[in-house]
Design a protein around this motif. Structure first.
Motif, PDB file in Angstrom:
ATOM      1  N   SER A  94       0.970  -0.927   0.102  1.00  0.00           N
ATOM      2  CA  SER A  94       0.234   0.366   0.062  1.00  0.00           C
ATOM      3  C   SER A  94       0.660   1.176   0.066  1.00  0.00           C
ATOM      4  O   SER A  94       0.773   1.797  -0.937  1.00  0.00           O
ATOM      5  N   GLU A  95       1.730   1.094   0.746  1.00  0.00           N
ATOM      6  CA  GLU A  95       2.692   2.732   0.736  1.00  0.00           C
ATOM      7  C   GLU A  95       3.168   2.699  -0.608  1.00  0.00           C
ATOM      8  O   GLU A  95       3.456   3.968  -1.324  1.00  0.00           O
ATOM      9  N   SER A 150       1.117   3.897  -2.866  1.00  0.00           N
ATOM     10  CA  SER A 150       0.475   4.888  -3.039  1.00  0.00           C
ATOM     11  C   SER A 150       1.516   6.212  -2.977  1.00  0.00           C
ATOM     12  O   SER A 150       1.798   7.039  -3.841  1.00  0.00           O
ATOM     13  N   ASN A 177       1.411   6.891  -6.824  1.00  0.00           N
ATOM     14  CA  ASN A 177       0.888   7.050  -7.378  1.00  0.00           C
ATOM     15  C   ASN A 177       1.006   9.012  -7.197  1.00  0.00           C
ATOM     16  O   ASN A 177       0.184   9.782  -8.100  1.00  0.00           O
ATOM     17  N   SER A 178       1.205   9.212  -6.248  1.00  0.00           N
ATOM     18  CA  SER A 178       1.664  10.784  -5.926  1.00  0.00           C
ATOM     19  C   SER A 178       2.677  10.563  -6.887  1.00  0.00           C
ATOM     20  O   SER A 178       3.009  12.162  -6.558  1.00  0.00           O
TER      21      SER A 178
END
Length: 351
Positions: A269-270, A273, A276-277
């Motif tokens: 998940s990190e 993320s 995506n960032s």
């Protein structure tokens, strides 16, 4: 009371020849003549010694140094001697050296008497101030790669058939063949014998233990990555319940490949993320560059931006058509020049 060097000497009664464990009676007139309390009370006489000779009591170390302690002088000296030889904290060895006290008693006596007691307050405080004050900066290993992270992840959700193919044992959450499967050979027959091993032998054996611990850490890290990124589910591509990931463009794939090496240092998940960032940042930078182009051309409204884009597109199309027309004309000129050259040399004739 006898000096420290005499506390551990054995004394035999001159009359009965038995070892004296407590107080002994020494004759003042006779050299090296001692009696136990029982023989002295019976008025024993032997040789030149008479029971009316002057005498004095001698202590063999069984008397207590402190009335409330219960420890004899010989036990206290044995405790200090053991602390010096075996070091603070090795209470089993210290107890074996004293022979008459348990490890707990030895620990309580040393702390209460020589650390926190009157002796400790006088002697330990100056020594403590001279010691370097070090700060413990270690932190618990509970990060994404630590052993604690494994307990937060559920077991692999696979069918019994898939578990059989992988050699996975769900009840143990383990595999039949692990990473570096022969690592246990480093320590399986390892033993340390302080009486026979020298410093080099002990150092080599401790190095083997460190190598084994590093292998265990790497096993834990790999299992954690496998679970967190669902690599088993990706291996069995026939799993219909696996969600399909959005198809990426070639540019996006190349962009994500640059950060693929970071996935082993963070959770799935990190990592998602982060990607995506980064995609969002890339889009924002491109949009800011486009807005700066509008600003440099004096455009300040949204409608003007639309019109500017339409005019730019039309100009690009017109330029492309001109280039194609010019290219066609150049081709025709080249064909005519070649034809004229062939006719002038008589290679072809005109009808």
């Amino acid at each position: 009371m006898a000096v420290a060097s005499e506390l551990f000497q054995k004394h035999l009664c001159t009359y009965c020849q038995e070892e004296i464990s407590g107080l002994r009676v020494k004759c003042v007139d006779c050299n090296d003549f001692i009696l136990c309390l029982q023989c002295f009370s019976n008025g024993a006489e032997i040789g030149a010694h008479k029971n009316n000779h002057p005498y004095q009591f001698m202590n063999t170390g069984t008397l207590t140094v402190v009335s409330k302690s219960g420890w004899t002088a010989s036990e206290e000296l044995s405790l200090l001697d053991a602390i010096e030889n075996f070091g603070y904290g090795n209470w089993e060895d210290i107890s074996n050296h004293i022979e008459t006290r348990t490890p707990e008693e030895a620990k309580d006596e040393y702390i209460s008497r020589f650390l926190e007691g009157s002796i400790g307050r006088v002697m330990w405080e100056p020594a403590y101030n001279l010691r370097p004050h070090l700060l413990d900066l270690t932190i618990p290993d509970d990060g994404p790669l630590g052993p604690a992270a494994m307990t937060k992840l559920p077991p692999l959700d696979i069918t019994p058939e898939e578990a059989t193919l992988l050699g996975y044992m769900p009840q143990r959450d383990d595999f039949e063949k692990e990473y570096d499967n022969t690592a246990e050979l480093l320590v399986s027959s390892l033993s340390i014998n302080p009486n026979e091993d020298d410093e080099l032998d002990i150092a080599l054996k401790l190095a083997q233990v460190d190598m084994y611990m590093n292998s265990l850490r790497e096993r834990t890290r790999r299992k954690r990555v496998v679970k967190d990124y669902q690599l088993v589910a990706q291996f069995f591509t026939a799993r219909k319940e696996r969600p399909l990931k959005k198809k990426l463009t070639k540019e996006q794939k190349e962009f994500e490949d640059k950060f693929r090496g970071l996935c082993q240092f963070m959770t799935a998940s990190e990592h998602e993320s982060l990607l995506n960032s980064l995609h969002r940042e890339h889009d924002l930078r491109r949009r800011i560059k486009e807005l700066m182009r509008f600003r440099n051309n004096g455009i300040i409204s949204f409608d003007d931006c639309i019109q500017f884009n339409q005019l730019t597109l039309a100009r690009q199309n017109h330029k492309a058509s001109q280039q194609s027309t010019n290219g066609f004309a150049k081709v025709q000129d080249s064909v005519q020049a070649i034809s004229s050259h062939l006719i002038s040399n008589g290679w072809i004739t005109t009808s």
